[in-house]
Design a protein around this motif. Structure first.
Motif, PDB file in Angstrom:
ATOM      1  N   ARG A  38     -14.744  -3.664 -65.911  1.00 30.66           N
ATOM      2  CA  ARG A  38     -15.819  -4.066 -64.453  1.00 30.66           C
ATOM      3  C   ARG A  38     -14.776  -3.481 -63.523  1.00 30.66           C
ATOM      4  O   ARG A  38     -15.176  -3.200 -62.603  1.00 30.66           O
ATOM      5  N   GLU A  42     -15.429  -0.775 -60.728  1.00 35.85           N
ATOM      6  CA  GLU A  42     -15.342  -1.011 -59.212  1.00 35.85           C
ATOM      7  C   GLU A  42     -14.597   0.189 -58.353  1.00 35.85           C
ATOM      8  O   GLU A  42     -15.215   0.500 -57.598  1.00 35.85           O
ATOM      9  N   CYS A  43     -13.495   0.320 -58.780  1.00 37.04           N
ATOM     10  CA  CYS A  43     -12.624   1.245 -58.223  1.00 37.04           C
ATOM     11  C   CYS A  43     -13.164   2.594 -58.216  1.00 37.04           C
ATOM     12  O   CYS A  43     -13.194   3.157 -57.306  1.00 37.04           O
ATOM     13  N   TYR A  45     -16.480   3.214 -58.252  1.00 32.76           N
ATOM     14  CA  TYR A  45     -17.705   3.222 -57.280  1.00 32.76           C
ATOM     15  C   TYR A  45     -17.091   3.120 -55.871  1.00 32.76           C
ATOM     16  O   TYR A  45     -17.790   3.539 -55.036  1.00 32.76           O
ATOM     17  N   ALA A  46     -15.894   2.724 -55.747  1.00 30.87           N
ATOM     18  CA  ALA A  46     -15.433   2.563 -54.131  1.00 30.87           C
ATOM     19  C   ALA A  46     -14.910   4.020 -53.953  1.00 30.87           C
ATOM     20  O   ALA A  46     -14.681   4.024 -52.628  1.00 30.87           O
ATOM     21  N   SER A 139      -8.974  -4.380 -56.814  1.00 32.27           N
ATOM     22  CA  SER A 139      -9.828  -4.806 -57.633  1.00 32.27           C
ATOM     23  C   SER A 139      -9.605  -5.847 -58.431  1.00 32.27           C
ATOM     24  O   SER A 139      -8.474  -5.548 -59.119  1.00 32.27           O
ATOM     25  N   THR A 147     -21.101  -3.870 -58.955  1.00 37.34           N
ATOM     26  CA  THR A 147     -20.230  -2.640 -58.373  1.00 37.34           C
ATOM     27  C   THR A 147     -20.868  -1.744 -57.905  1.00 37.34           C
ATOM     28  O   THR A 147     -20.382  -0.950 -56.945  1.00 37.34           O
ATOM     29  N   LYS A 148     -22.286  -1.421 -58.290  1.00 39.28           N
ATOM     30  CA  LYS A 148     -23.066  -0.364 -57.570  1.00 39.28           C
ATOM     31  C   LYS A 148     -23.207  -0.421 -56.100  1.00 39.28           C
ATOM     32  O   LYS A 148     -23.303   0.343 -55.418  1.00 39.28           O
ATOM     33  N   LEU A 150     -21.211  -0.879 -53.941  1.00 44.50           N
ATOM     34  CA  LEU A 150     -20.049  -0.180 -53.285  1.00 44.50           C
ATOM     35  C   LEU A 150     -20.492   1.450 -53.053  1.00 44.50           C
ATOM     36  O   LEU A 150     -19.888   1.895 -52.040  1.00 44.50           O
ATOM     37  N   GLY A 179     -12.848  -7.854 -53.577  1.00 47.68           N
ATOM     38  CA  GLY A 179     -12.015  -6.405 -53.229  1.00 47.68           C
ATOM     39  C   GLY A 179     -11.564  -6.347 -51.893  1.00 47.68           C
ATOM     40  O   GLY A 179     -12.410  -6.844 -50.981  1.00 47.68           O
TER      41      GLY A 179
END
Length: 282
Positions: A38, A42-43, A45-46, A139, A147-148, A150, A179
């Protein structure tokens, strides 16, 4: 103008109270979906161009067996064209151990973050000034939120100005695992604080427990508070769970939000290797 945003996933820190055979970052959030996955997602999506997982050699092989050498950028999946595979963007994943000489800081997650950022910057700058990261997105494995959310703010994140994820007045400024970004200048300022402390301890009296000293005096909120003071952008997430203890982990599993956690699919995250130089793919 190119801008390199490097993702930092810190795994070297104080052990939590799970006391299981596997590392704390491998706590499952959903079937076939682990906390470290996860964080890496996240990274992606960022908008990170590279992802640096800070993990010692005792767990890095297992993590690499799970994550592989890269993750596909989620927004590049499913694009409609004649050859969809050619539009997929791989994001390299690098595994960085903490040196044995820094064992006294092994419970200090702030140091783990800065060590990973400094490693990413030094390697990039050695190759070219155009490759060196301009900012770093952090993250956390044990900060769980969607996460989406972002994706729409990727442009705001990939800048030299600071960006923070918040939830009901909680952020890294309150020592919560949400984050945030910091730039190279802020990285150097924080590293200088550690260097000054190291020098004072070298010539001063010995501490009974250096790990506890660094953990308490260099917590996330104390080290990165200047990042929050000068923040320009922020994003409020719809929900957040900090699963840094067994009790908090159980609260997450009992929450309705747990149903929103699921593996993004093997096309995004699965074990893959880059084709070695001088060898053909089978």
């Amino acid at each position: 103008m190119s801008f390199h945003l490097a993702g930092i996933v810190p795994l070297v820190g104080k052990p939590m109270d799970f006391r299981l055979e596997w590392h704390d970052s491998l706590m499952p959030l959903a079937p076939n979906f682990y906390a470290v996955e996860r964080a890496v997602l996240e990274c992606a999506y960022a908008g990170c161009e590279t992802i640096w997982v800070i993990a010692n050699d005792d767990i890095a092989p297992l993590l690499r067996h799970r994550l592989g050498d890269y993750i596909h950028d989620p927004i590049s999946i499913g694009r409609k064209n004649k050859y969809p595979s050619q539009s997929r963007k791989p994001i390299p994943i690098f595994y960085v151990p903490c040196p044995a000489k820094h064992k006294n800081k092994s419970h200090c997650i702030s140091w783990t973050i800065l060590h990973g950022a400094k490693t990413a910057y030094d390697i990039g700058a050695t190759l070219s000034k155009w490759v060196a990261p301009g900012s770093f997105y952090v993250s956390f494995c044990h900060g769980v939120y969607p996460t989406k959310v972002l994706r729409p703010v990727r442009r705001q994140i990939s800048r030299a100005t600071n960006f923070t994820v918040t939830f009901q007045d909680k952020s890294v400024a309150t020592n919560n695992l949400l984050g945030f970004t910091f730039n190279v200048e802020q990285m150097n300022k924080a590293l200088n604080k550690f260097m000054e402390t190291d020098k004072s301890l070298l010539w001063g009296e010995d501490l009974k427990n250096e790990k506890q000293f660094y953990e308490e005096n260099f917590s996330l909120d104390k080290v990165f508070k200047h990042v929050i003071l000068y923040k320009r952008e922020q994003l409020e997430v719809p929900w957040f769970h900090q699963i840094d203890s067994w009790e908090n982990y159980c609260q997450f599993l009992a929450s309705p939000e747990k149903s929103q956690m699921k593996h993004p699919g093997k096309l995004i995250i699965s074990y893959r290797e880059f084709n070695p130089v001088g060898e053909d793919s089978e």
